[in-house]
Design a protein around this motif. Structure first.
Motif: not given
Length: 89
Positions: A38-55
């Motif tokens: 759960g942590i690994l999958i959540g961090c992967f999804i969170g990283s994708i959303l984080g890149v969108i937020a940074l862009l």
């Protein structure tokens, strides 16, 4: 409008590991596997959303940068430890 999108994505990036972990607890019968997965999958999804937020962060808000980068840290630590294991294991 883009400031709102970046805020929403940054907040969802932080919340994603917690939600994914709760979903994995309901699906997976093993406690440790559910927690790690759960942590690994959540961090992967969170990283994708984080890149969108940074862009979409055109106003250079420091809080959005910090909230967007936080889910990427555990994922990078996992990859830094897993790649040598996969290469020499």
């Amino acid at each position: 409008m883009k400031k709102t999108i970046s805020r929403i994505c940054a907040i969802c990036a932080i919340i994603a590991p917690f939600i994914a972990t709760q979903i994995m607890f309901r699906i997976e019968p093993e406690y440790e596997e559910a927690l790690e997965g759960g942590i690994l999958i959540g961090c992967f999804i969170g990283s994708i959303l984080g890149v969108i937020a940074l862009l979409t962060n055109k106003h250079n808000s420091k809080w959005i940068k910090v909230l967007s980068i936080l889910p990427m840290i555990p994922l990078m630590l996992f990859l830094a430890l897993a790649i040598p294991f996969w290469m020499y294991g």
